[in-house]
Write a protein that holds these residues in place. Structure first.
Motif, PDB file in Angstrom:
ATOM      1  N   GLY A 158       5.015   2.528  -1.135  1.00  0.00           N
ATOM      2  CA  GLY A 158       5.945   2.242  -0.035  1.00  0.00           C
ATOM      3  C   GLY A 158       6.279   0.756  -0.004  1.00  0.00           C
ATOM      4  N   HIS A 159       6.370   0.208   1.215  1.00  0.00           N
ATOM      5  CA  HIS A 159       6.755  -1.199   1.355  1.00  0.00           C
ATOM      6  C   HIS A 159       5.782  -2.120   0.625  1.00  0.00           C
ATOM      7  CE1 HIS A 159       8.965   0.378   4.982  1.00  0.00           C
ATOM      8  NE2 HIS A 159       9.897  -0.320   4.368  1.00  0.00           N
ATOM      9  N   ILE A 160       4.484  -1.902   0.851  1.00  0.00           N
ATOM     10  CA  ILE A 160       3.496  -2.807   0.254  1.00  0.00           C
ATOM     11  C   ILE A 160       3.334  -2.510  -1.234  1.00  0.00           C
ATOM     12  CG2 ILE A 160       1.072  -3.543   0.286  1.00  0.00           C
ATOM     13  CD1 ILE A 160       1.069  -2.851   3.303  1.00  0.00           C
ATOM     14  N   ASP A 178       2.486   8.772  -5.651  1.00  0.00           N
ATOM     15  CA  ASP A 178       2.958   8.901  -4.268  1.00  0.00           C
ATOM     16  C   ASP A 178       3.284  10.375  -4.035  1.00  0.00           C
ATOM     17  OD1 ASP A 178       4.328   6.571  -2.164  1.00  0.00           O
ATOM     18  OD2 ASP A 178       4.752   8.698  -1.809  1.00  0.00           O
ATOM     19  N   GLY A 186      -2.619  -8.678   6.712  1.00  0.00           N
ATOM     20  CA  GLY A 186      -1.347  -9.104   7.317  1.00  0.00           C
ATOM     21  C   GLY A 186      -1.493 -10.395   8.111  1.00  0.00           C
ATOM     22  N   ALA A 192      -6.831  -2.047   0.984  1.00  0.00           N
ATOM     23  CA  ALA A 192      -6.317  -2.810   2.135  1.00  0.00           C
ATOM     24  C   ALA A 192      -5.438  -1.879   2.969  1.00  0.00           C
ATOM     25  CB  ALA A 192      -5.532  -4.029   1.663  1.00  0.00           C
ATOM     26  N   ASP A 216     -10.729  -4.594   2.671  1.00  0.00           N
ATOM     27  CA  ASP A 216     -10.222  -5.364   3.822  1.00  0.00           C
ATOM     28  C   ASP A 216     -10.345  -4.543   5.111  1.00  0.00           C
ATOM     29  OD1 ASP A 216      -8.877  -7.662   4.956  1.00  0.00           O
ATOM     30  OD2 ASP A 216      -7.041  -6.466   5.062  1.00  0.00           O
TER      31      ASP A 216
HETATM   32  N1  LIG Z   1      -4.855  -4.602   5.628  1.00  0.00           N
HETATM   33  C1  LIG Z   1      -3.856  -4.889   6.445  1.00  0.00           C
HETATM   34  O1  LIG Z   1      -3.890  -5.891   7.154  1.00  0.00           O
HETATM   35  C2  LIG Z   1      -2.680  -3.992   6.488  1.00  0.00           C
HETATM   36  C3  LIG Z   1      -2.798  -2.661   6.196  1.00  0.00           C
HETATM   37  N2  LIG Z   1      -1.700  -1.847   6.230  1.00  0.00           N
HETATM   38  C4  LIG Z   1      -1.875  -0.430   5.896  1.00  0.00           C
HETATM   39  O2  LIG Z   1      -1.134  -0.157   4.716  1.00  0.00           O
HETATM   40  C5  LIG Z   1      -0.524   1.109   4.854  1.00  0.00           C
HETATM   41  C6  LIG Z   1       0.684   1.200   3.953  1.00  0.00           C
HETATM   42  O3  LIG Z   1       1.677   0.312   4.408  1.00  0.00           O
HETATM   43  P1  LIG Z   1       3.196   0.394   3.903  1.00  0.00           P
HETATM   44  O4  LIG Z   1       3.269   0.211   2.450  1.00  0.00           O
HETATM   45  O5  LIG Z   1       3.962  -0.509   4.756  1.00  0.00           O
HETATM   46  O6  LIG Z   1       3.529   1.901   4.275  1.00  0.00           O
HETATM   47  P2  LIG Z   1       4.775   2.747   3.772  1.00  0.00           P
HETATM   48  O7  LIG Z   1       4.915   3.833   4.779  1.00  0.00           O
HETATM   49  O8  LIG Z   1       5.919   1.891   3.445  1.00  0.00           O
HETATM   50  O9  LIG Z   1       4.227   3.396   2.395  1.00  0.00           O
HETATM   51  C7  LIG Z   1       3.196   4.340   2.348  1.00  0.00           C
HETATM   52  C8  LIG Z   1       3.421   5.211   1.130  1.00  0.00           C
HETATM   53  O10 LIG Z   1       2.312   6.099   1.019  1.00  0.00           O
HETATM   54  C9  LIG Z   1       2.812   7.368   0.621  1.00  0.00           C
HETATM   55  N3  LIG Z   1       1.846   8.389   0.986  1.00  0.00           N
HETATM   56  C10 LIG Z   1       1.599   8.912   2.202  1.00  0.00           C
HETATM   57  N4  LIG Z   1       0.620   9.832   2.117  1.00  0.00           N
HETATM   58  C11 LIG Z   1       0.234   9.878   0.831  1.00  0.00           C
HETATM   59  C12 LIG Z   1      -0.736  10.626   0.131  1.00  0.00           C
HETATM   60  N5  LIG Z   1      -1.511  11.517   0.751  1.00  0.00           N
HETATM   61  N6  LIG Z   1      -0.840  10.430  -1.199  1.00  0.00           N
HETATM   62  C13 LIG Z   1      -0.036   9.544  -1.843  1.00  0.00           C
HETATM   63  N7  LIG Z   1       0.910   8.804  -1.226  1.00  0.00           N
HETATM   64  C14 LIG Z   1       1.030   8.969   0.100  1.00  0.00           C
HETATM   65  C15 LIG Z   1       4.134   7.488   1.346  1.00  0.00           C
HETATM   66  O11 LIG Z   1       4.979   8.458   0.754  1.00  0.00           O
HETATM   67  C16 LIG Z   1       4.679   6.079   1.224  1.00  0.00           C
HETATM   68  O12 LIG Z   1       5.484   5.906   0.095  1.00  0.00           O
HETATM   69  C17 LIG Z   1      -0.184   1.171   6.358  1.00  0.00           C
HETATM   70  O13 LIG Z   1      -0.064   2.502   6.810  1.00  0.00           O
HETATM   71  C18 LIG Z   1      -1.362   0.479   6.992  1.00  0.00           C
HETATM   72  O14 LIG Z   1      -2.343   1.431   7.321  1.00  0.00           O
HETATM   73  C19 LIG Z   1      -0.470  -2.348   6.535  1.00  0.00           C
HETATM   74  C20 LIG Z   1      -0.303  -3.670   6.821  1.00  0.00           C
HETATM   75  C21 LIG Z   1      -1.405  -4.597   6.874  1.00  0.00           C
END
Ligand SMILES: NC(=O)C1=CN([C@@H]2O[C@H](COP(=O)(O)OP(=O)(O)OC[C@H]3O[C@@H](n4cnc5c(N)ncnc54)[C@H](O)[C@@H]3O)[C@@H](O)[C@H]2O)C=CC1
Ligand SMILES: O=C(O)CCC(=O)C(=O)O
Length: 468
Positions: free
Chosen positions: A207-209, A228, A349, A285, A311
């Motif tokens: 996804g985004h990250i 994914d 973050g 993370a 993390d």
């Molecule tokens: N450590 C930190 O400080 C931070 C942690 N995070 C965590 O990172 C996670 C991901 O963030 P983003 O990339 O922004 O989310 P996002 O929603 O942009 O991407 C998540 C991806 O995971 C995929 N996905 C969902 N369930 C899945 C599964 N069972 N198997 C395989 N792929 C699957 C989705 O299709 C999506 O492409 C957030 O939900 C949050 O929990 C986010 C920001 C900071």
């Protein structure tokens, strides 16, 4: 004594970006706008002909978990009453406080469960000043007519950069060498220390990250594969693989970027560690529940996993202090005793850039929702937008009716509004919940009371708000 100079527009302008980064970071780094919506939101605030919903001083906001100053300033600037806490609150104190407020702002630690939310009788909206919203019971909130907003990607880059740092640190055992030298031990070794060039990074959740990370890793000469649940366009020369098992069998470094869901709980457990390459590395993370930590400890002791960076943890303390103990997580000491493991306190973050941008983005969404009823960006209500009423439209009222999505509601609402001059009306639904906004002109205060009472009398009602 000299009189301070008024701040001129030019002194607020961004200085030209220097190519040299040899001076203090605070002097050279500037928060990039979180998105184009950042500039749009500035323009909106400058041009806004304010719609006064009701006296803004009546709005009580509780901000927990050290929400950034940028967000606090925007909310205080509206005249709302803002109570700020650095940490999150234990459940009993949270329940006491939440009874009284219209808005709560949190980050990842505060659990807004159905048990807590059912006490929040005045709550209109929740601001998650982060990406994840797993800490909030989103369905329950929607059923109570409580909107939830987050910041979907303002900290993505910060997380991706941290992971890049960790990939190299694990490959070179940097944590261990540094700890040894801090203790006075010189230990110059090259055994089992590697370059990352030419190695394969397996990203779980593109996804985004995950996709930001993909770009950065390729720039360091890594091969990138990803898994994914949805089929996603590969960036650069990255390649999607069909299963998690395929990824684990090929990757030298596995990094997790999935949300916390029932499907991702213990996604990496004993079986998956077995499927990883001998001597590979794990980075998490995402959320603490995604990795079975006792299984990771076993895999690291067995040498199957050569290093890990964590993390996030199943249980995290509410605030800073000496809390990372077995009281919090039974395996904490075993984890701390492992070699080549980087343990960070959920700081993925936590950069100035990300926190400032998140503060602005979420606070703006809250203000739009409180003052105008606009739900754009809400993660649990239908997204409904309507242009802001201006001061020229002084006898207008904006009716907001959040209701159960059952047949016949619009007919009944229109019977109530039918006697008035409805200038605009818009309605949308998401699952069981629907959101209707209507601007009514030439209304008198007694009309407004009648409209509200009639809407409140409908069996489909979840929440009625009238902004005037
Ligand atoms: N450590 C930190 O400080 C931070 C942690 N995070 C965590 O990172 C996670 C991901 O963030 P983003 O990339 O922004 O989310 P996002 O929603 O942009 O991407 C998540 C991806 O995971 C995929 N996905 C969902 N369930 C899945 C599964 N069972 N198997 C395989 N792929 C699957 C989705 O299709 C999506 O492409 C957030 O939900 C949050 O929990 C986010 C920001 C900071
Ligand atoms: O910075 C925080 O408190 C939370 C970061 C995070 O995990 C998120 O944005 O989902």
């Amino acid at each position: 004594m000299t009189t301070p100079k008024p701040i001129s527009q030019s002194s607020l302008a961004r200085p030209a970006v220097s190519n040299s980064l040899s001076v203090s970071p605070t002097a050279t780094f500037h928060s990039p706008p979180a998105s184009s919506s950042f500039m749009a939101s500035l323009a909106l605030r400058a041009a806004a002909k304010q719609l006064k919903p009701f006296s803004t001083e009546d709005i009580k906001i509780l901000l927990l978990e050290n929400v950034n100053q940028t967000g606090r300033d925007i909310l205080s600037g509206q005249g709302y009453q803002v109570e700020f806490h650095k940490a999150s609150l234990p459940e009993d104190q949270l329940i006491e406080k939440i009874r009284d407020v219209h808005v709560i702002g949190i980050r990842s630690k505060t659990k807004l469960t159905a048990k807590v939310l059912q006490e929040a009788k005045n709550l209109l909206v929740i601001g998650c000043f982060c990406i994840g919203t797993n800490q909030v019971d989103l369905d329950y909130a929607a059923k109570q007519g409580i909107a939830v907003f987050n910041s979907p990607f303002a900290n993505s880059r910060s997380v991706a950069e941290l992971v890049i740092a960790e990939i190299i640190s694990l490959a070179r055992q940097l944590g261990d060498r540094s700890n040894e030298l801090h203790r006075g031990t010189w230990n110059k070794v090259s055994a089992k220390c590697w370059e990352v060039r030419g190695k394969t990074l397996g990203i779980v959740g593109y996804g985004h990250i995950g996709s930001q990370l993909s770009v950065l890793a390729e720039a360091m000469g890594m091969n990138v594969i990803y898994y994914d649940v949805v089929s996603l366009m590969a960036i650069g020369t990255a390649r999607q693989v069909p299963t998690l098992e395929a990824l684990l069998g090929e990757a030298d470094f596995v990094t997790l970027h999935v949300p916390e869901t029932p499907e991702t709980k213990n996604m990496l457990g004993a079986k998956q560690f077995e499927q990883m390459k001998n001597g590979s590395y794990l980075i998490n993370a995402s959320r603490g529940t995604v990795v079975d930590i006792p299984a990771l400890i076993k895999a690291m002791r067995a040498g199957k996993v050569a290093g890990a960076a964590l993390d996030v943890y199943p249980n995290e303390p509410a605030g800073n202090g000496d809390y990372f103990t077995t009281d919090l997580n039974p395996w904490a000491e075993e984890l701390r005793g492992l070699n080549n493991i980087i343990l960070t306190p959920h700081i993925g973050g936590s950069t100035e850039e990300a926190q400032r941008a998140i503060g602005i983005e979420v606070a703006d969404a809250l203000v739009r929702y409180i003052n105008q009823g606009v739900t754009l960006g809400s993660v649990n209500l239908p997204e409904v937008n309507m242009r802001q009423l201006t001061l020229d439209e002084s006898n207008h009222a904006r009716i907001i009716y959040i209701h159960r999505n059952v047949p016949g509601v619009l007919r009944r609402v229109n019977e109530i509004l039918g006697d008035h001059n409805v200038d605009k009306q818009i309605s949308d639904s998401k699952g069981d919940i629907a959101y209707l906004m209507a601007d009514v002109s030439d209304v008198r205060p007694e009309d407004i009371k009648d409209i509200r009472d009639s809407l409140d009398g409908l069996s489909s009602r979840i929440l009625t708000r009238v902004l005037y």
